[in-house]
Design an enzyme around this catalytic site. Structure first.
Site, PDB file in Angstrom:
ATOM      1  N   ASP A 106     -15.600  -1.949   8.074  1.00 34.92           N
ATOM      2  CA  ASP A 106     -16.577  -2.395   7.122  1.00 34.92           C
ATOM      3  C   ASP A 106     -17.565  -3.605   7.286  1.00 34.92           C
ATOM      4  OD1 ASP A 106     -14.758  -0.477   5.571  1.00 34.92           O
ATOM      5  OD2 ASP A 106     -12.977  -1.669   5.466  1.00 34.92           O
ATOM      6  N   ARG A 152     -12.200   2.137  11.298  1.00 37.51           N
ATOM      7  CA  ARG A 152     -12.952   2.112  10.258  1.00 37.51           C
ATOM      8  C   ARG A 152     -13.261   1.024  10.057  1.00 37.51           C
ATOM      9  NH1 ARG A 152     -10.882   2.871   5.545  1.00 37.51           N
ATOM     10  NH2 ARG A 152     -12.191   0.794   4.310  1.00 37.51           N
ATOM     11  N   GLY A 176      -7.049   5.094   5.035  1.00 40.41           N
ATOM     12  CA  GLY A 176      -6.576   6.663   3.852  1.00 40.41           C
ATOM     13  C   GLY A 176      -7.337   7.593   4.555  1.00 40.41           C
ATOM     14  N   TYR A 234      -9.364   3.882  -4.791  1.00 35.66           N
ATOM     15  CA  TYR A 234      -8.320   4.212  -4.895  1.00 35.66           C
ATOM     16  C   TYR A 234      -8.893   5.299  -6.380  1.00 35.66           C
ATOM     17  CZ  TYR A 234      -7.019   2.985  -0.836  1.00 35.66           C
ATOM     18  OH  TYR A 234      -7.167   2.028   0.868  1.00 35.66           O
ATOM     19  N   GLU A 265     -14.097  -6.309   8.942  1.00 34.45           N
ATOM     20  CA  GLU A 265     -12.564  -6.402   8.842  1.00 34.45           C
ATOM     21  C   GLU A 265     -12.886  -5.036   9.932  1.00 34.45           C
ATOM     22  OE1 GLU A 265      -9.687  -6.576   6.673  1.00 34.45           O
ATOM     23  OE2 GLU A 265     -10.183  -4.854   5.107  1.00 34.45           O
ATOM     24  N   ASN A 278     -10.371  -1.355  10.310  1.00 36.03           N
ATOM     25  CA  ASN A 278      -8.722  -0.686   9.593  1.00 36.03           C
ATOM     26  C   ASN A 278      -8.184   0.366  10.827  1.00 36.03           C
ATOM     27  OD1 ASN A 278      -6.980   0.734   8.413  1.00 36.03           O
ATOM     28  ND2 ASN A 278      -7.437   0.265   6.465  1.00 36.03           N
ATOM     29  N   GLU A 309       0.819  -1.408   0.021  1.00 31.51           N
ATOM     30  CA  GLU A 309       0.369  -0.226  -0.002  1.00 31.51           C
ATOM     31  C   GLU A 309       0.878   1.258   0.476  1.00 31.51           C
ATOM     32  OE1 GLU A 309      -3.691  -0.300   2.448  1.00 31.51           O
ATOM     33  OE2 GLU A 309      -2.853  -1.887   3.149  1.00 31.51           O
ATOM     34  N   SER A 369      -6.772  -3.027   2.432  1.00 31.03           N
ATOM     35  CA  SER A 369      -7.391  -1.968   0.941  1.00 31.03           C
ATOM     36  C   SER A 369      -7.837  -3.046   0.938  1.00 31.03           C
ATOM     37  CB  SER A 369      -6.182  -1.540   0.534  1.00 31.03           C
ATOM     38  OG  SER A 369      -5.741  -0.742   1.376  1.00 31.03           O
TER      39      SER A 369
END
Length: 303
Positions: free
Chosen positions: A247, A245, A270, A206, A264, A266, A14, A140
């Site tokens: 998901d 964050r 980002g 992205y 999951e 994070n 990443e 990601s």
């Protein structure tokens, strides 16, 4: 004037995203009046120590992926006694280990997809299709493969797998993609992500125009409340701090309101122009500069 060192880049899969995050953060902090030093992290501890001299007041950890958000760099900063943004060593390490994190989430009542960690060579026989194969410790959506129903081929035999000896194989959950940011233990909002094609993979995350973001998510009130509560619970249970964050997959078929599954957490989301945390912060009236300043002022060491 407070001196902030922004760590970015690194050598994980990443790296490119981290460079974008780091540059955006550095600009925002400079605009806010901080003295900023940007450091493109290399695999050289001596160089890092030199870059951190003179010692900054705070390190803004803008790294993503392995070695940046798995507890490794956090441990270095703990030894140096420099306050840093995001979660500490233990929370970062557990969150990055998806199978370990799932076991902890299940213990506090958070529903996750059925899954098993197996060697790469056994991924195709771990469960009936449809299922999802993902690295046990990446972010990601790097390396994620979806194997559809009726396909029992060994998917990893046809790709160049470079994400460790073991993989996490999970039951595929149909439905919709949701995400919730948490700031200092408080859930912010629920966003629905609608990729224009395929699933919400690295490219969809992205690449501008690949995914529609709906905030607040058009889901039943009970589902939104459950997603926000589970995101808060996951954040607190792992001992996270700053911004995280979570998901989710929302299977809206069958009896209303449907069924929610957490995928999951994070610990270092980002902060690019297409990222979800700044978008949710803006939804509650906090612009990007204010978000970065808040993260710097909330930074600390665990020790």
């Amino acid at each position: 004037m407070k001196h902030v060192a922004v760590l970015k880049g690194g050598w994980s899969t990443e790296r490119a995203v981290s460079l974008v995050t780091g540059d955006a953060v550095a600009r925002a902090l400079e605009n806010a009046g901080y003295r900023v030093t940007s450091i493109d992290l290399q695999r050289n501890l001596t160089a890092l120590l030199a870059d951190l001299t003179p010692r900054p007041d705070v390190v803004f950890n803008a790294l993503h992926g392995r070695f940046g958000e798995d507890g490794c760099i956090q441990g270095v900063l703990e030894i140096l006694g420099i306050p840093y943004t995001h979660s500490g060593v233990r929370a970062s390490a557990i969150a990055m280990d998806k199978p370990a994190a799932k076991r902890i989430f299940a213990s506090v009542g958070i529903r996750c997809p059925e899954g098993v960690e197996v060697p790469v060579a056994e991924a195709h026989s771990a469960m009936p299709a449809p299922y999802v194969v993902k690295p046990a410790s990446e972010g990601s959506s790097v390396g994620v493969l979806i194997v559809p129903e009726g396909d029992n081929a060994a998917p990893l035999k046809t790709v160049d797998w470079a994400f460790g000896r073991n993989v996490l194989v999970e039951k595929y959950i149909p439905g919709r993609e949701l995400t919730v940011a948490v700031m200092d233990g408080r859930p912010v909002a629920v966003t629905e992500l609608r990729p224009l094609q395929g699933f919400y993979d690295y490219e969809a995350k992205y690449t501008d125009g690949k995914t529609e973001h709906l905030v607040p998510a058009p889901v039943p009130e009970a589902i939104a409340a459950q997603a926000m509560e589970w995101a808060r619970l996951a954040h607190d249970t792992l001992g996270c701090r700053g911004v995280t964050r979570c998901d989710f997959r929302y299977d809206d078929a069958g009896d209303p309101p449907g069924t929610l599954y957490m995928l999951e957490i994070n610990t270092q989301p980002g902060l690019t122009p297409l990222s979800l945390v700044p978008e949710q912060a803006a939804h509650i009236g906090m612009d990007f500069e204010q978000l970065c300043v808040w993260m710097v002022e909330a930074a600390r060491c665990d020790s």
